[in-house]
Design a protein around this motif. Structure first.
Motif, PDB file in Angstrom:
ATOM      1  N   THR A 125       7.881  14.827  -1.248  1.00  0.00           N
ATOM      2  CA  THR A 125       8.669  15.368   0.058  1.00  0.00           C
ATOM      3  C   THR A 125       9.617  13.948   0.544  1.00  0.00           C
ATOM      4  OG1 THR A 125       6.496  15.699   0.828  1.00  0.00           O
ATOM      5  CG2 THR A 125       8.054  17.474   0.919  1.00  0.00           C
ATOM      6  N   VAL A 126       8.605  13.081   0.779  1.00  0.00           N
ATOM      7  CA  VAL A 126       9.399  11.953   1.295  1.00  0.00           C
ATOM      8  C   VAL A 126      10.264  11.034   0.425  1.00  0.00           C
ATOM      9  CG1 VAL A 126       8.859   9.777   2.452  1.00  0.00           C
ATOM     10  CG2 VAL A 126       7.588  11.576   2.982  1.00  0.00           C
ATOM     11  N   MET A 154      22.377   4.927  -1.771  1.00  0.00           N
ATOM     12  CA  MET A 154      23.398   4.281  -1.057  1.00  0.00           C
ATOM     13  C   MET A 154      23.295   3.105  -0.469  1.00  0.00           C
ATOM     14  SD  MET A 154      23.427   7.903   1.673  1.00  0.00           S
ATOM     15  CE  MET A 154      25.094   7.249   2.190  1.00  0.00           C
ATOM     16  N   LYS A 164      17.709   8.912  -2.353  1.00  0.00           N
ATOM     17  CA  LYS A 164      19.121   9.180  -2.311  1.00  0.00           C
ATOM     18  C   LYS A 164      19.574   8.056  -1.473  1.00  0.00           C
ATOM     19  CE  LYS A 164      22.569  12.257  -1.162  1.00  0.00           C
ATOM     20  NZ  LYS A 164      23.121  13.461  -0.213  1.00  0.00           N
ATOM     21  N   THR A 165      18.500   7.690  -0.283  1.00  0.00           N
ATOM     22  CA  THR A 165      19.064   6.637   0.692  1.00  0.00           C
ATOM     23  C   THR A 165      19.098   5.519   0.154  1.00  0.00           C
ATOM     24  OG1 THR A 165      17.760   8.168   2.298  1.00  0.00           O
ATOM     25  CG2 THR A 165      18.547   5.787   2.792  1.00  0.00           C
ATOM     26  N   TYR A 207       1.114   4.456  -2.801  1.00  0.00           N
ATOM     27  CA  TYR A 207       0.984   5.817  -2.580  1.00  0.00           C
ATOM     28  C   TYR A 207       1.952   6.633  -3.105  1.00  0.00           C
ATOM     29  CZ  TYR A 207      -2.413   4.890   1.365  1.00  0.00           C
ATOM     30  OH  TYR A 207      -3.333   4.731   2.266  1.00  0.00           O
ATOM     31  N   PRO A 212      14.182  12.415  -0.680  1.00  0.00           N
ATOM     32  CA  PRO A 212      15.415  11.852   0.242  1.00  0.00           C
ATOM     33  C   PRO A 212      15.615  10.448   0.132  1.00  0.00           C
ATOM     34  CG  PRO A 212      13.953  13.493   1.433  1.00  0.00           C
ATOM     35  CD  PRO A 212      13.421  13.290   0.193  1.00  0.00           C
ATOM     36  N   LEU A 213      14.442   9.898   0.260  1.00  0.00           N
ATOM     37  CA  LEU A 213      14.269   8.288   0.266  1.00  0.00           C
ATOM     38  C   LEU A 213      15.314   7.556  -0.901  1.00  0.00           C
ATOM     39  CD1 LEU A 213      13.216   5.644   1.564  1.00  0.00           C
ATOM     40  CD2 LEU A 213      11.416   6.027  -0.191  1.00  0.00           C
ATOM     41  N   ARG A 253       0.876  -1.110  -0.062  1.00  0.00           N
ATOM     42  CA  ARG A 253      -0.060   0.073  -0.144  1.00  0.00           C
ATOM     43  C   ARG A 253       0.846   1.346  -0.040  1.00  0.00           C
ATOM     44  NH1 ARG A 253      -4.248   2.367   3.910  1.00  0.00           N
ATOM     45  NH2 ARG A 253      -3.065   0.766   5.528  1.00  0.00           N
ATOM     46  N   LEU A 254       2.065   1.204   0.980  1.00  0.00           N
ATOM     47  CA  LEU A 254       2.768   2.251   0.998  1.00  0.00           C
ATOM     48  C   LEU A 254       3.596   2.628  -0.615  1.00  0.00           C
ATOM     49  CD1 LEU A 254       4.462   2.087   4.291  1.00  0.00           C
ATOM     50  CD2 LEU A 254       3.081   3.824   3.540  1.00  0.00           C
TER      51      LEU A 254
END
Lengths: 232, 232
Positions: A216-217, A227, A223-224, A208, A220-221, A204-205
């Motif tokens: 916004t979430v 890595m 980029k993570t 979304y 950065p995610l 589900r996430l």
DNA sequence: GTCTATAGTGGGATAGAC
DNA sequence: GTCTATCCCACTATAGAC
């Protein structure tokens, strides 16, 4: 010296060595499951197979090699099981659940073996490390299965995230296997329930992420993830 | 037979056994770090300590017991380091980063030791399992540290989730330690960078849970957490 | 190429005397 | 607490039978 061997319809050539090592493998696994890996000595196995100790070592370089073979074979039956899961449904949630269930099924009844396997797998220098040695190949094949699972599925999500999903699902499955190893509940029921509960939420996430707002979430995610997994 | 021993100001009584086992521990660690755990034999250690093999086994029941002691001691210095982190800031993000950094610092230079430690830790039957044996206590203490870290922090989030955070942060830290064990980059820089990147995002997500809207995600999540950690 | 027989090494762990 | 002697077992080595 080669022995020609005909098995119903399909012609296959099997060396004597292959026959013996298969026999040794089966006898060994039976002993491991009954007495435990550490409690079973190489002499036990050789004796049970009515073979000399030296001959046993001719087929398997060491005790762990036997369970490496188990891992190989369990992967083969896992891969096979995935095919029928994919044939059954295009729904990503059902597929992911089916794939993880299939994986755990290949380990069923061999929890102690898997513990021994994990013991070596956490050592990056061991040939059983999913990143280093012989097991690297299996890891890559498993990631490919995940990729196949996603590509032919009904899953729609943010494009960038999508490219990371195969590795992410692989990690998720590895995590669940680890959970299963530690799960002392009856028949690891707790793990099964947990997976049933968690998997739909994860899916589900992921869905979304199609909503533009989620940027916004997601920024950065990504980029993570880069890595964690590497650039895409 | 007890030996009275006076150390600057503070009067302490130390048995001969404690003195010897401390000596053995230090000699052993030096050897492990230089030659590696597997490459160091119990005979090496006994010889280096100018003690018989049997005498060595009187102090440590087996080779792993030596590194269990390392784990104990590393926890003590970790706990100590946490106190100064908490004194420094109330900001949850800085605290969490500080705590995890502190933990990794206690393992610095002893990565091989930690690999051996993890090797046993994944075995639920081993005394080093975080759930089963001697290490259970350390796990509980670490969770308590996490609880302390949260309670006196500036973190505001949904009440229900908050009760699960100590265990969740413990798991997060364990995950990062596992990542570190596998990280072959120079000085495990990759792990450090990854933690720097990921931690703020996690904190941000947790803070988001104050928004009432988030209930749709939070509802099922809490049930999942209950299965993972236990009822609150 | 497959296996026997046998001997030996090295190292973790233990028993029992002192 | 410390010692010596010993056990057990994974693993190696080798020489040779088939």
């Amino acid at each position: 010296m080669w022995y020609k061997h005909y098995m119903n319809e399909t012609k296959t050539t099997v060396s004597k060595s292959q026959v013996t090592s298969r026999r040794l493998y089966e006898i060994s696994m039976a002993h491991f499951l009954e007495k435990g890996f550490d409690q079973t000595t190489m002499r036990d196995l050789a004796a049970a197979a009515e073979l000399s100790l030296g001959a046993f070592y001719y087929h398997f370089p060491n005790k762990e090699a036997v369970i490496q073979r188990f891992y190989q074979q369990s992967f083969d039956s896992f891969k096979y099981a995935c095919d029928s899961v994919f044939a059954e449904t295009e729904n990503i949630e059902k597929r992911l659940l089916g794939v993880i269930e299939a994986r755990l099924k290949t380990f069923e009844g061999s929890r102690e073996i898997l513990i021994v396997l994990s013991r070596s797998a956490v050592d990056p220098r061991s040939p059983l490390s999913p990143f280093g040695g012989d097991q690297k190949e299996i890891r890559e094949k498993t990631v490919s299965i995940m990729r196949e699972m996603i590509e032919s599925s009904d899953l729609k999500c943010e494009k960038g995230l999508r490219t990371y999903l195969p590795e992410l699902f692989w990690m998720y499955m590895m995590g669940m296997i680890l959970f299963w190893v530690f799960d002392e509940s009856n028949n690891q029921k707790k793990t099964r329930d947990f997976i049933q509960q968690l998997t739909p939420q994860i899916v589900r996430l992921i869905r979304y992420t199609r909503i533009p707002l989620s940027g916004t979430v997601l920024g950065p995610l990504k980029k993570t993830l880069e890595m964690l997994i590497g650039p895409r």
